[in-house]
Every structure is written in structure tokens, then in C-alpha cells.
Design a protein around this motif. Structure first.
Motif, PDB file in Angstrom:
ATOM      1  N   PHE A 334      38.552  36.154  47.473  1.00 30.10           N
ATOM      2  CA  PHE A 334      39.657  35.320  47.938  1.00 30.10           C
ATOM      3  C   PHE A 334      40.732  35.176  46.860  1.00 30.10           C
ATOM      4  N   ILE A 335      40.299  34.954  45.619  1.00 27.14           N
ATOM      5  CA  ILE A 335      41.266  34.761  44.531  1.00 27.14           C
ATOM      6  C   ILE A 335      42.112  36.019  44.342  1.00 27.14           C
ATOM      7  N   ILE A 336      41.473  37.189  44.311  1.00 24.35           N
ATOM      8  CA  ILE A 336      42.195  38.441  44.107  1.00 24.35           C
ATOM      9  C   ILE A 336      43.082  38.755  45.306  1.00 24.35           C
ATOM     10  N   LEU A 337      42.609  38.448  46.498  1.00 24.34           N
ATOM     11  CA  LEU A 337      43.425  38.646  47.700  1.00 24.34           C
ATOM     12  C   LEU A 337      44.716  37.844  47.609  1.00 24.34           C
ATOM     13  N   GLY A 338      44.610  36.575  47.235  1.00 24.13           N
ATOM     14  CA  GLY A 338      45.796  35.730  47.127  1.00 24.13           C
ATOM     15  C   GLY A 338      46.774  36.219  46.076  1.00 24.13           C
ATOM     16  N   ILE A 339      46.255  36.780  44.986  1.00 19.10           N
ATOM     17  CA  ILE A 339      47.137  37.297  43.932  1.00 19.10           C
ATOM     18  C   ILE A 339      47.938  38.481  44.432  1.00 19.10           C
ATOM     19  N   PHE A 340      47.298  39.403  45.118  1.00 18.28           N
ATOM     20  CA  PHE A 340      47.953  40.671  45.448  1.00 18.28           C
ATOM     21  C   PHE A 340      48.673  40.676  46.787  1.00 18.28           C
TER      22      PHE A 340
END
Length: 522
Positions: A334-340
């Protein structure tokens, strides 16, 4: 605030010097070592509070900046500064470490083979990790960041391999090999970045100054062959993907989390691994905006796979600690999804998620660790009826579990909601797939709670004691923060949002304009 004080240097040097002093204490002074290490961690928390109060969200992007010459011939300097994103993770680190020292108060007692200094070694390694993580977060020189990004692996390796479970040596080596390999790839990219800056008309010589390179990239002065930038991006991204971890580079995490002591596992998952996602947000996006956009579909797809993969594997676990470790893989997705997805909602949600994941994982993992230490087994089926003999433990475990599944009213809900909104504006199909984790997380958390805490008391569980005062000191602040940030996240978002806006402006990625469905003309 007192001017002229190098606050960031004081911040990272306090735990680092404290670690050196702790290790020098006589072997017989175990109790003194514990209290001294706790005092050092509380001093770090106090300094962080000073920084947080003095930070102006509406001011310069980087504040408390320190800049000194380090190795001029290499174009590198001792440059420190903090923005809202880094400050949020520094606060998380400073809050968690004192609680982890209290939680692991007796973890090193009785250890042998360390010349009678097991307690001092354990505490010194913990403080060393804290100092190196903080230095990584506040560094504005790429080479300086890399040095501490890699150096933090050494104390964590010894925390896992020296104080963990029966298979700790294998887990520690696996942890180190994965992360060192990622770091070596990044080192090649760091050197490559220096070479291309040295050959560019935008700079007088090669440089590692993060702010200077980002400014040149944003202004269009620093132009490099796109294929070269893609390779440099992949070098940075690979190291961060291993550290975070992003599927399929996650294989080291479950073993390391299970074999480490609960306090060390939380230090690794809730604190150290955040440097990976922080690196993606700061270095990958801002140094290589075009490459980030080029690889965006691949990264967000891997992130969604990790979200669903981690949740599904968590459902099938029979080991409570391994189950919680797999939930972290899902949450890092979820964290990486939100970043990219490169939207303000997504990146604000991701930064807030780093904080909230740290709190919820710390609460759930530590309470599970307290329970396992009493019963002597990590098998879920060995438990049952715990809420009848230890109601406070069961109740706090439930709250931490509900936070992990992002129940509204608890902190992770806001961050997960923001990530999904930010994702839907650019990748609606992927947002739908990511949303399935909401159902899957409810399955693995509630089913685990049902098997462990409800029903008749299983043989052997009738002697389980409820939380002790020392353990309540650890759990109560975490539960309180989950509740407060769940209903009032504004103070955190007020600090995070301006930094996110700076990032999106730098990479020239405005939020997409909502498209309204066309209706019949009246």
C-alpha cells in the motif's frame, strides 16, 4: 528555539554516542545499562520534540539545514536537513525506540557467549540502529545517505543473529545477503550518478548534493540520455525495493521477523524498513522523475501484487509471528502504491501510512510477543480462551488487530483510504484489486483473534498472566496514538502535505483533473 545549535547533528549523534557509552559499561552493570539506554532514547525523543515544535510547515522545504565540507574532491559534503516527510518518520523512530527498549527489557538477560556483556551489546546495537536510521532520514548528500543506509545493516544483523530464536543465524545471513546485494547495486548507481553529473554542463564538477541535482533536473539544465537515467533509477529502486520490501524481493522478511526478538523485529519492520519507502519518495522520484514515470506501471503492479499476496499468505499461516510479518508485506505494498501513483492523496497517505503502520505493527507484534513468551509457542492452534484469563492482553490485541485491518476510527484507516483515493484517480482497476485486501485483512485478523482469544481455555493457557505494568507502559501509548491519529490526523497531515506538494511540483506531476460524466443537455 535556541539558534546556532546543530540540532540534526545532535539528534543522530545522541543515540550513536549513547551506544558507544553503553557498550563500555562494566559487564556487571546490566541494570545501569538498561536505564542509561532508556535515558538516551528519551533524550532523542526530547530533541525530536524540539524539532517538531520548531518546524514550520509553511516555510522552506528543508529546515534546520547544516552544510559543511566533507570530501570536496568527490563533490560530497556533510549536508543535513529535514522536510515534513522525513520529520514524520523521525518522530515515529524517536517514539518507538524507548518503547522497544522497555519491551525488550529482559531479552538479553541470560545470553552467553558475549563476554558477559550481552545486555550492553543488545542495547548498544539498538541505539546504533536508531542513530543510523535518523542520519539516513536527515541526510541531503547522496553519498552520506548511502553510507548510513548500508551501515544500519550491521547492527541489525547482530541483533537478529545474536539474540534471536533457534534459526537466528540462517535468518540473519539471509537478511544481510539480500540487503547487501541491493546495496551493492545501489552503489553502482550512486557512482554512476556522480559520473553523469561530472560530465554535465549543469555542474562545475561531479556532485552528490541532492538539492543541487534535483534543482538541475527540475529546471531542465541536467539532461542525460534516458537509457542511462533508467539504469540509475533501477539501481536505486532495487535497493529500496529489497529494504522496503516490495514483492518479489520480500523473501528475507518473514524469517528475520520470526527469528528476531519481538522488539528487534519491530525495530526492523516499523523503523529500519521505512528508509526503503522513504528513499523511493525522496530519491527515486525526485532524482529520476522521467524514469519514475516510465516504470510507474511496473512498480504499481508489483505493489498491488504484494498487497494481495501478503494478505493471502497471512490467512494461511499457523505461526502468529509469521502471520503478522506477512501483513507487513501487504501494508508495504500500500505504501509503495501510494508513492508511485504520484498524486497528493496517494503520497500523503503513504507517508502517513509509514507512521501508522509503525504504530499498529509495533502494538500487534509486541503484544503477540508478550503472549508467546508466556506460553512458549508461536503456533496459533496452541492458544484459545486467552481473553478469559488475560482480558487486558486480549483487548489490546484486538484493538491492534483492528488497526491492522484499517478499521475506521483507528489510525491506518485514514492513510489506507487516502492511498486508495489517490490510486483510483489514475489507476481505477488497480485500486479495485488493492481494495480486496480490506476483506482479506478482516479474514486473517478476525480469524486469528477467534482462534487465539475466544472459546474455552485450552490446556496450558490457564496459567497465562495478563499484561504486567512494564508491558502496559509499552502498549498503552501505542493504543492511544492509534486512537488519536484515527480521529484527528490533521497535525500529522499539516506537516506532511506541504512536503508532498513540493515533491509533486518538483517532478511536475499535478493531480489529475476529475472527469465528470456527460449527461443530457437540459
Amino acid at each position: 528555539m535556541v539558534s546556532g545549535i546543530p540540532w540534526l547533528t545532535v539528534l543522530w549523534a545522541t543515540p550513536t554516542v549513547g551506544a558507544a557509552l553503553v557498550i563500555l559499561l562494566p559487564a556487571a552493570q546490566r541494570v545501569l545499562a538498561k536505564w542509561f539506554a532508556l535515558a538516551v532514547s528519551l533524550a532523542v525523543l526530547a530533541i525530536t520534540a524540539v524539532l517538531a515544535v520548531g518546524f514550520d510547515p509553511g516555510g522552506e522545504q528543508f529546515q534546520f539545514v547544516e552544510s559543511h565540507r566533507w570530501i570536496p574532491s568527490f563533490g560530497t559534503g556533510y549536508i543535513l536537513g529535514v522536510d515534513g516527510i522525513a520529520l514524520a518518520i523521525v518522530v515515529l523512530t524517536a517514539v518507538l525506540v524507548p518503547l522497544l527498549i522497555i519491551a525488550g527489557w529482559n531479552d538479553a538477560d541470560g545470553q552467553t557467549g558475549l563476554r558477559g556483556r550481552s545486555v550492553q551489546t543488545y542495547l548498544a546495537l539498538t541505539l546504533a540502529v536508531e542513530g543510523m536510521v535518523i542520519m539516513s532520514l536527515v541526510s541531503l548528500d547522496i553519498l552520506l545517505f548511502y553510507v548510513f543506509f548500508e551501515a544500519m545493516l550491521i547492527p541489525m544483523y547482530f541483533l537478529i543473529g545474536g539474540f534471536g530464536g533457534a534459526n537466528r543465524s540462517k535468518a540473519a545471513v539471509k537478511f544481510l545477503l539480500y540487503n547487501l546485494f541491493g546495496g551493492l547495486i545501489m552503489l553502482a548507481a550512486v557512482v554512476g550518478l556522480y559520473v553523469v553529473t561530472a560530465g554535465s554542463d549543469a555542474f562545475d564538477a561531479g556532485t552528490f548534493d541532492f538539492r543541487a541535482i534535483v534543482a538541475a533536473v527540475a529546471s531542465g539544465e541536467f539532461v542525460v540520455n534516458p537509457a542511462v537515467m533508467h539504469l540509475l533509477f533501477l539501481g536505486f529502486m532495487f535497493a529500496f525495493a529489497v529494504k522496503a520490501p516490495l514483492w518479489p524481493f520480500h523473501r528475507w522478511l518473514p524469517d528475520a521477523a520470526v527469528e528476531a526478538t519481538p522488539a528487534s523485529a519491530v525495530l526492523m519492520m516499523a523503523v529500519m524498513d521505512k528508509v526503503g519507502t522513504f528513499g523511493m519518495l525522496r530519491y527515486c522520484l525526485q532524482l529520476f522523475p522521467d524514469s519514475s514515470l516510465y516504470f510507474q506501471p511496473l512498480v504499481v503492479t508489483l505493489a498491488v501484487i504484494g498487497i494481495v499476496y501478503g494478505a493471502i499468505l497471512a490467512i494461511g499461516q499457523t505461526d502468529v509471528m509469521r502471520l503478522i510479518a506477512y501483513t507487513s508485506i501487504s501494508h508495504f505494498g500500500f505504501i509503495i502504491l501510494g508513492i508511485f501513483v504520484m498524486t497528493s492523496q496517494g503520497q500523503s497517505g503513504s507517508t502517513l501510512y509509514m507512521v501508522n503502520h509503525g504504530l499498529s505493527t509495533a502494538a500487534l507484534f509486541l503484544i503477540a510477543g508478550f503472549l508467546v513468551s508466556r506460553r512458549g509457542t508461536r503456533l496459533i492452534n496452541a492458544y484459545g480462551g486467552v481473553q478469559k484469563v488475560a482480558p487486558v492482553m486480549a483487548g489490546t490485541f484486538l484493538v491492534a488487530g483492528l488497526a491492522t485491518l484499517s478499521l475506521p476510527g483507528l489510525a491506518p484507516f485514514i492513510s489506507e483510504f487516502l492511498v486508495l483515493i489517490g490510486t483510483f484517480t489514475r489507476f481505477p482497476v488497480l485500486a479495485v484489486f488493492a481494495s480486496t485486501a480490506l476483506v482479506l485483512s478482516a479474514i486473517y485478523i478476525l480469524w486469528m483473534y477467534q482462534r487465539m482469544m475466544t472459546g474455552p481455555v485450552t490446556d496450558g493457557n490457564d496459567r497465562i498472566r495478563d499484561l504486567l505494568p512494564r508491558e502496559l507502559v509499552v502498549v498503552a501509548p501505542l493504543i492511544a496514538l492509534l486512537l488519536v491519529l484515527g480521529v484527528y490526523p490533521k497535525p500529522a497531515l499539516d506537516v506532511i502535505n506541504p512536503a508532498v506538494d513540493h515533491t509533486l511540483t518538483t517532478i511536475d506531476q499535478p493531480d489529475p483533473v476529475p472527469r465528470l460524466a456527460e449527461g443530457p443537455t437540459p
